[in-house]
Design a protein around this motif. Structure first.
Motif, PDB file in Angstrom:
ATOM      1  N   MET A 141       4.914  40.417  41.937  1.00 11.49           N
ATOM      2  CA  MET A 141       5.831  40.711  42.274  1.00 11.49           C
ATOM      3  C   MET A 141       5.459  42.051  41.439  1.00 11.49           C
ATOM      4  SD  MET A 141       9.257  40.412  41.890  1.00 11.49           S
ATOM      5  CE  MET A 141      10.488  41.447  42.581  1.00 11.49           C
ATOM      6  N   ASN A 142       5.462  43.402  42.849  1.00  5.52           N
ATOM      7  CA  ASN A 142       5.476  44.242  42.032  1.00  5.52           C
ATOM      8  C   ASN A 142       6.533  44.935  41.117  1.00  5.52           C
ATOM      9  OD1 ASN A 142       2.319  45.595  43.728  1.00  5.52           O
ATOM     10  ND2 ASN A 142       3.692  45.673  45.421  1.00  5.52           N
ATOM     11  N   GLY A 143       5.631  46.129  40.499  1.00  2.12           N
ATOM     12  CA  GLY A 143       6.809  46.902  38.861  1.00  2.12           C
ATOM     13  C   GLY A 143       7.190  48.376  40.295  1.00  2.12           C
ATOM     14  N   PHE A 144       6.686  48.819  41.342  1.00  3.20           N
ATOM     15  CA  PHE A 144       7.717  49.685  41.190  1.00  3.20           C
ATOM     16  C   PHE A 144       7.746  49.680  43.298  1.00  3.20           C
ATOM     17  CE2 PHE A 144       2.526  49.296  41.874  1.00  3.20           C
ATOM     18  CZ  PHE A 144       2.216  49.840  43.215  1.00  3.20           C
ATOM     19  N   LEU A 145       8.197  51.005  43.519  1.00  2.00           N
ATOM     20  CA  LEU A 145       8.760  50.559  45.134  1.00  2.00           C
ATOM     21  C   LEU A 145       7.780  51.701  46.111  1.00  2.00           C
ATOM     22  CD1 LEU A 145      12.464  51.338  44.751  1.00  2.00           C
ATOM     23  CD2 LEU A 145      11.352  48.934  44.678  1.00  2.00           C
ATOM     24  N   THR A 146       7.521  50.887  47.136  1.00  2.00           N
ATOM     25  CA  THR A 146       6.552  51.384  47.824  1.00  2.00           C
ATOM     26  C   THR A 146       7.525  53.132  48.185  1.00  2.00           C
ATOM     27  OG1 THR A 146       8.129  51.484  49.882  1.00  2.00           O
ATOM     28  CG2 THR A 146       6.100  49.680  49.088  1.00  2.00           C
ATOM     29  N   PRO A 147       6.601  54.460  48.802  1.00  2.00           N
ATOM     30  CA  PRO A 147       6.744  55.623  48.825  1.00  2.00           C
ATOM     31  C   PRO A 147       8.507  55.555  49.871  1.00  2.00           C
ATOM     32  CG  PRO A 147       5.212  56.020  49.160  1.00  2.00           C
ATOM     33  CD  PRO A 147       5.549  54.507  48.314  1.00  2.00           C
ATOM     34  N   LYS A 148       8.691  54.610  51.128  1.00  2.00           N
ATOM     35  CA  LYS A 148       9.452  54.394  51.953  1.00  2.00           C
ATOM     36  C   LYS A 148      11.016  54.192  51.430  1.00  2.00           C
ATOM     37  CE  LYS A 148      10.770  52.614  56.704  1.00  2.00           C
ATOM     38  NZ  LYS A 148      11.620  52.456  56.432  1.00  2.00           N
ATOM     39  N   GLU A 149      10.324  52.597  50.120  1.00  2.00           N
ATOM     40  CA  GLU A 149      11.707  52.166  49.131  1.00  2.00           C
ATOM     41  C   GLU A 149      12.321  53.422  48.638  1.00  2.00           C
ATOM     42  OE1 GLU A 149      10.609  47.890  49.676  1.00  2.00           O
ATOM     43  OE2 GLU A 149       9.516  49.225  48.018  1.00  2.00           O
ATOM     44  N   ILE A 150      11.661  54.217  48.148  1.00  2.00           N
ATOM     45  CA  ILE A 150      12.083  55.457  47.012  1.00  2.00           C
ATOM     46  C   ILE A 150      12.547  56.128  48.133  1.00  2.00           C
ATOM     47  CG2 ILE A 150      11.477  56.719  45.943  1.00  2.00           C
ATOM     48  CD1 ILE A 150       9.014  55.690  45.347  1.00  2.00           C
ATOM     49  N   ASN A 151      12.498  56.584  48.829  1.00  2.00           N
ATOM     50  CA  ASN A 151      12.992  57.099  49.928  1.00  2.00           C
ATOM     51  C   ASN A 151      14.511  57.104  49.891  1.00  2.00           C
ATOM     52  OD1 ASN A 151      11.796  60.377  50.275  1.00  2.00           O
ATOM     53  ND2 ASN A 151      10.334  58.829  50.519  1.00  2.00           N
ATOM     54  N   GLU A 152      14.236  55.883  50.473  1.00  2.00           N
ATOM     55  CA  GLU A 152      16.036  55.039  51.240  1.00  2.00           C
ATOM     56  C   GLU A 152      16.635  54.841  50.053  1.00  2.00           C
ATOM     57  OE1 GLU A 152      14.135  51.238  52.521  1.00  2.00           O
ATOM     58  OE2 GLU A 152      13.562  52.130  54.479  1.00  2.00           O
ATOM     59  N   CYS A 153      16.239  54.871  48.808  1.00  2.00           N
ATOM     60  CA  CYS A 153      16.914  54.271  47.071  1.00  2.00           C
ATOM     61  C   CYS A 153      17.797  56.193  47.450  1.00  2.00           C
ATOM     62  CB  CYS A 153      15.845  54.000  46.422  1.00  2.00           C
ATOM     63  SG  CYS A 153      16.726  54.075  44.751  1.00  2.00           S
ATOM     64  N   MET A 154      16.795  57.259  47.093  1.00  2.00           N
ATOM     65  CA  MET A 154      17.353  57.966  47.397  1.00  2.00           C
ATOM     66  C   MET A 154      18.588  58.749  48.122  1.00  2.00           C
ATOM     67  SD  MET A 154      15.967  59.238  44.312  1.00  2.00           S
ATOM     68  CE  MET A 154      16.272  60.720  44.423  1.00  2.00           C
ATOM     69  N   VAL A 155      18.575  57.871  49.318  1.00  2.00           N
ATOM     70  CA  VAL A 155      19.926  58.161  50.136  1.00  2.00           C
ATOM     71  C   VAL A 155      20.625  57.405  49.394  1.00  2.00           C
ATOM     72  CG1 VAL A 155      20.873  57.891  52.638  1.00  2.00           C
ATOM     73  CG2 VAL A 155      18.208  58.765  52.208  1.00  2.00           C
ATOM     74  N   THR A 156      20.469  56.392  49.177  1.00  2.00           N
ATOM     75  CA  THR A 156      22.121  56.131  48.691  1.00  2.00           C
ATOM     76  C   THR A 156      22.381  56.110  47.414  1.00  2.00           C
ATOM     77  OG1 THR A 156      20.712  52.980  49.447  1.00  2.00           O
ATOM     78  CG2 THR A 156      22.646  53.455  47.934  1.00  2.00           C
ATOM     79  N   SER A 157      21.220  56.729  46.610  1.00  2.00           N
ATOM     80  CA  SER A 157      21.810  57.269  45.194  1.00  2.00           C
ATOM     81  C   SER A 157      22.778  58.069  45.425  1.00  2.00           C
ATOM     82  CB  SER A 157      20.633  57.590  44.510  1.00  2.00           C
ATOM     83  OG  SER A 157      21.111  58.077  43.523  1.00  2.00           O
ATOM     84  N   GLY A 158      22.268  59.486  46.782  1.00  2.00           N
ATOM     85  CA  GLY A 158      23.282  60.189  47.369  1.00  2.00           C
ATOM     86  C   GLY A 158      24.499  60.219  48.148  1.00  2.00           C
ATOM     87  N   LYS A 159      24.490  59.241  48.212  1.00  2.00           N
ATOM     88  CA  LYS A 159      26.149  59.263  48.902  1.00  2.00           C
ATOM     89  C   LYS A 159      26.369  57.965  47.428  1.00  2.00           C
ATOM     90  CE  LYS A 159      27.579  55.790  52.065  1.00  2.00           C
ATOM     91  NZ  LYS A 159      28.094  54.446  52.736  1.00  2.00           N
ATOM     92  N   ALA A 160      26.558  57.919  47.258  1.00  2.00           N
ATOM     93  CA  ALA A 160      27.572  57.743  45.877  1.00  2.00           C
ATOM     94  C   ALA A 160      27.319  58.949  44.894  1.00  2.00           C
ATOM     95  CB  ALA A 160      26.410  56.781  44.455  1.00  2.00           C
ATOM     96  N   LYS A 161      26.470  59.366  44.784  1.00  2.00           N
ATOM     97  CA  LYS A 161      27.202  60.846  43.968  1.00  2.00           C
ATOM     98  C   LYS A 161      28.074  61.592  44.848  1.00  2.00           C
ATOM     99  CE  LYS A 161      22.313  61.330  41.274  1.00  2.00           C
ATOM    100  NZ  LYS A 161      22.914  61.361  40.093  1.00  2.00           N
ATOM    101  N   ALA A 162      27.702  61.802  45.785  1.00  2.00           N
ATOM    102  CA  ALA A 162      28.725  62.964  47.043  1.00  2.00           C
ATOM    103  C   ALA A 162      30.275  62.411  46.654  1.00  2.00           C
ATOM    104  CB  ALA A 162      27.917  62.762  48.205  1.00  2.00           C
ATOM    105  N   SER A 163      30.030  60.728  46.510  1.00  2.00           N
ATOM    106  CA  SER A 163      31.186  60.647  46.214  1.00  2.00           C
ATOM    107  C   SER A 163      32.414  60.438  45.240  1.00  2.00           C
ATOM    108  CB  SER A 163      31.388  59.027  47.289  1.00  2.00           C
ATOM    109  OG  SER A 163      30.835  58.335  46.231  1.00  2.00           O
ATOM    110  N   LEU A 164      31.215  61.110  44.508  1.00  2.00           N
ATOM    111  CA  LEU A 164      32.212  60.870  43.263  1.00  2.00           C
ATOM    112  C   LEU A 164      33.219  61.887  43.155  1.00  2.00           C
ATOM    113  CD1 LEU A 164      29.206  61.697  40.265  1.00  2.00           C
ATOM    114  CD2 LEU A 164      30.589  59.538  40.294  1.00  2.00           C
TER     115      LEU A 164
END
Length: 275
Positions: free
Chosen positions: A1-24
């Motif tokens: 199991m990799n200890g890190f995400l792929t670049p595509k997964e990182i960017n998808e994670c940033m989208v999810t994080s951005g959605k949460a931040k915008a709704s604070l």
């Protein structure tokens, strides 16, 4: 199991994080933004301590490197303990591009967080000024020198420095999101942040601390110079690097779907622009 995400997964994670931040809620944005301003200010204070006693030449370079190595504690506190940083939140444009948030919610977050970062940074600067920790001649002289130098940078150079600064900051945020363990996150944050400080790039939130503490200690600057000569152009550069350059390239590379590409090609306005 990799200890890190792929670049595509990182960017998808940033989208999810951005959605949460915008709704604070605004209250939480304010509190977490004030904390982030203070955290970055603590890193800047550490940098000043390390570099205040250095001479010139190699000694000054080594002190700057060590100071740059201390500075990343600010972003580590923000990421691990939870806080809202304007420069890091520039990546909300990824969530906007994916239509997960609205332009209004993005502007609401960035405006509230920016103002809160300013309050936290200036508050810390005032408290440290009153604490007597800058009473030493070397510390005061270093803080004053930093503030006066930053307000004297010409417009184009300061925007370029600020653009590169936030490219590195948002890359640090994205890199740490890709790591699945705390040690990996520490290293992912440390290297880019250390580099931007060592390189002399300009960070608007750090300057919200550096400039007021210099002013409080007697630097030959004014609040209007702080805002007009430094904070406004640095903020512009930070937005260019952190909201457009990095998110723009990675959205196009990793997040733009074939369907979006087909729709864009079929849109007469976009097609005419492309031609």
């Amino acid at each position: 199991m990799n200890g890190f995400l792929t670049p595509k997964e990182i960017n998808e994670c940033m989208v999810t994080s951005g959605k949460a931040k915008a709704s604070l809620p605004i209250g939480k944005m304010l509190l977490l933004g004030i904390f982030a301003g203070m955290y970055v200010g603590l890193g800047a204070y550490g940098f000043t301590i390390v570099t205040s006693g250095a001479g010139s030449g190699f000694e000054a370079t080594l002190a700057k490197f060590i100071g740059a190595g201390v500075f990343p504690v600010g972003l580590m506190l923000i990421i691990f303990c939870g806080a809202e940083l304007f420069t890091g939140n520039c990546t909300l444009t990824l969530a906007l591009a994916k239509k997960e948030i609205t332009l209004g919610s993005l502007l609401r977050n960035l405006t509230v967080v920016y103002l809160a970062n300013f309050v936290g940074s200036v508050l810390l600067a005032w408290l440290l000024f009153k604490s007597g920790l800058y009473s030493g001649e070397a510390m005061a002289a270093k803080a004053i020198g930093i503030a006066e130098a930053k307000t004297a940078i010409p417009l184009l150079p300061i925007i370029i420095r600020a653009t590169f600064c936030n490219i590195l900051v948002v890359l640090a945020v994205m890199m740490q999101a890709g790591s699945k363990d705390i040690i990996g996150k520490i290293f992912a944050i440390w290297f880019p942040i250390m580099l931007f400080v060592l390189a002399g790039f300009e960070h608007c939130v750090a300057n919200m601390f550096f400039l007021p503490i210099g002013l409080f200690l007697g630097a030959d600057i004014t609040w209007s110079q702080i805002i007009i000569n430094n904070l406004i152009p640095v903020t512009i550069g930070n937005v260019i690097g952190g909201a457009f350059v990095v998110p723009g390239v990675y959205y196009y590379t990793y997040l733009r779907t074939n369907k979006e590409a087909i729709n864009a090609a079929s849109d007469p306005v976009i097609a005419a622009t492309a031609e």
